[in-house]
Every structure is written in structure tokens, then in C-alpha cells.
Write an enzyme that holds these catalytic residues in place. Structure first.
Site, PDB file in Angstrom:
ATOM      1  N   PRO A   2       0.829  -1.224   0.000  1.00  0.00           N
ATOM      2  CA  PRO A   2       0.000   0.000   0.000  1.00  0.00           C
ATOM      3  C   PRO A   2       0.859   1.269   0.000  1.00  0.00           C
ATOM      4  CG  PRO A   2      -0.782  -1.571   1.641  1.00  0.00           C
ATOM      5  CD  PRO A   2       0.541  -2.083   1.155  1.00  0.00           C
ATOM      6  N   GLU A   3       0.567   2.149  -0.948  1.00  0.00           N
ATOM      7  CA  GLU A   3       1.255   3.439  -1.045  1.00  0.00           C
ATOM      8  C   GLU A   3       0.198   4.533  -0.917  1.00  0.00           C
ATOM      9  OE1 GLU A   3       4.093   3.571  -4.277  1.00  0.00           O
ATOM     10  OE2 GLU A   3       4.334   1.400  -4.261  1.00  0.00           O
ATOM     11  N   LYS A  58       2.078   6.991   3.780  1.00  0.00           N
ATOM     12  CA  LYS A  58       1.571   5.620   3.838  1.00  0.00           C
ATOM     13  C   LYS A  58       0.890   5.325   5.169  1.00  0.00           C
ATOM     14  CE  LYS A  58       5.580   3.961   1.248  1.00  0.00           C
ATOM     15  NZ  LYS A  58       6.649   2.942   1.299  1.00  0.00           N
ATOM     16  N   ARG A 248      15.267  -2.546  -4.086  1.00  0.00           N
ATOM     17  CA  ARG A 248      13.927  -3.022  -4.458  1.00  0.00           C
ATOM     18  C   ARG A 248      13.888  -3.422  -5.933  1.00  0.00           C
ATOM     19  NH1 ARG A 248       9.935  -1.347  -1.041  1.00  0.00           N
ATOM     20  NH2 ARG A 248       8.760  -2.936  -2.146  1.00  0.00           N
TER      21      ARG A 248
END
Ligand SMILES: [Zn+2]
Length: 260
Positions: A2-3, A58, A248
Site C-alpha cells: 500500500p502506497e 503511507k 527493491r
């Protein structure tokens, strides 16, 4: 993960389903996501009315009528949902809140990396955690100032201390749309590029919110719906490249985002 656009959706859903409702009880089914004891959490929450939600990057704050708040951070896989009290619980339902209208608000986390925490004052919490301003609360020039000059683009955009809200996916999207390679260094960008990047960041977040953060429904010429091995760039047809950047898994178009 979730962003910011996902958190904005959770905020709207909270306002729609739970605003004005009183918390009757809280059940902790997985203590790994809760930073306080069940007794402590219940003491702070029971009988409090939910005034609404506040998004910050966030983070989602559930604002309570006594002026305090419940922080929710969704880690890699967390969600917040609503159902009737007769709906069976699922294994991943980590914290369950009963509301006074018979609804149940459920914080679900599959990988247990999220956080549920009562806080006296959201701004104090954000300051203590060194979380920077919410990305959509800033004008373009302010975003440029917050990003500063240090480090690689990918890591800088994901750094919640500089700018709160972008994670792996929307960072890649912003860099794709700005035509910037994720391994470029911030200091290599001139002022015009920085402002263009800031504008793109805002646009990406705003359009994602318009689509309720549903990544399958994002515009087909965006990078995000094509984040998989072997996919082609939706704009020029070049095979996308992928690799680890800033720790990432990152995707980019080698043609439109030239290597530094
Ligand atoms: Zn391309």
C-alpha cells in the site's frame, strides 16, 4: 504494498463506513502487528467515537473524539475492510474492531509487517518517526526542496523522511513518466528536470487516486500494469528491464529512461 493512493482509498472508506461510529471493542488476533497490549489498546479505544480518517503518506490515522488517534501502517500486504458482525473472520484478520452499528472493521495483514498503534497526537508521532510531509500536501517547488540533492533517484523518492507516500511501484511509475533512469543521481538533474519530476510525482499520485489505487485499472500506457518479466514498454514496445535498485525490484524502459 500500500502506497499513498491506497491509503487515500482506505481513508475515504473509513469516512464512508465508520465516521460517527463508536468503537465497542477491539480484538487482537495477531499481536505481531500491535505495539501495545490488548488492555492498553482497549482502554484507549473503547467507547471512543471515530471522527474520520487522516492520511499522511503511507500512514492512516483514525481520529478519535477525545483528540487522540489510532495509527495504522499497512506494511507490505495490509488492508482495512468492513463487514457485518456475522461475516466469518479470516486467518489474516489481525485486529478486529466492533462498531456500534453492528459493523466490524478489520485490519488484515498477511505478512505481519504492518503496525497498529494508539498515539496521543499524530503530528508528534510523525515527527518522532522522522516522516516528512505527505507528497500531495506539497507544491512542486516544495517537493524539489524536500528531495534535496543526495543519493540515487529511486532511493530518494522512496525515502519517507524526505517525502511521505511513494513506495516501490509509484516511484517506478513517476521515473518512467519523467523519462529518468532509476539509477540516476539526484544531483545530476538540473532545475528544469527536478520541477518536471515533482510535477510528474503529483500527477501520478492524483491519477492513481482517481482510479482508487486499483493498479489493474490504471491507464494502459502506464508502467505499473506491465510490471512483470518479459513485458514490453507500453509506449515504445522496447522490452522492459528489471533489476535491484535502492534494494527493491525495479522496472524501467531502457529506451525512454536512458542509463546514466
Ligand atoms: Zn519505452
Amino acid at each position: 504494498m500500500p502506497e499513498l493512493p491506497d491509503i487515500e482509498l482506505y481513508r475515504r472508506q473509513l469516512d464512508e463506513h465508520a465516521r460517527g461510529r463508536t468503537l465497542q471493542s477491539v480484538a487482537i488476533r495477531d499481536a505481531r502487528v500491535v505495539q501495545q497490549s490488548a488492555d492498553e489498546l482497549a482502554k484507549h479505544l473503547r467507547g471512543r467515537r471515530i471522527e474520520g480518517g487522516r492520511r499522511h503518506g503511507k500512514n492512516l490515522f483514525v481520529l478519535l473524539n477525545d483528540g487522540h488517534a489510532l495509527l495504522m501502517h499497512f506494511g507490505m500486504t495490509g488492508t482495512l475492510g468492513y463487514a457485518g458482525e456475522d461475516t466469518p473472520l479470516e486467518d489474516d484478520d489481525a485486529v478486529v474492531f466492533d462498531l456500534d452499528d453492528g459493523q466490524r472493521m478489520t485490519y488484515r495483514s498477511r505478512r505481519k509487517l504492518g503496525k497498529v498503534l494508539w498515539v496521543a497526537e499524530p503530528d508528534d508521532y510523525l515527527a518522532a518517526q522522522h516522516i516528512g510531509p505527505d507528497a500531495l500536501e506539497l507544491r512542486e517547488r516544495e517537493i524539489v526542496q524536500r528531495l534535496g540533492d543526495g543519493g540515487g533517484l529511486k532511493a530518494a523518492l522512496m525515502d519517507q523522511g524526505r517525502l511521505a507516500g511513494l513506495g516501490n511501484v509509484y516511484t517506478d511509475e513517476a521515473l518512467f513518466q519523467a523519462g529518468l533512469h532509476p539509477r540516476r543521481m539526484l544531483r545530476s538533474l538540473d532545475d528544469e528536470y527536478r520541477l518536471a519530476l515533482a510535477k510528474t510525482i503529483r500527477q501520478v499520485l492524483e491519477v492513481a487516486i482517481e482510479h482508487d489505487g486499483d493498479r489493474r485499472r490504471l491507464p494502459p500506457d502506464w508502467l505499473t500494469p506491465h510490471r512483470r518479466k518479459g513485458a514490453k514498454c507500453p509506449r515504445c514496445g522496447t522490452p522492459l528491464e528489471t533489476g535491484q535498485v535502492g534494494g527493491r525490484t525495479t522496472f524501467w524502459c531502457p529506451r525512454e529512461q536512458p542509463s546514466p
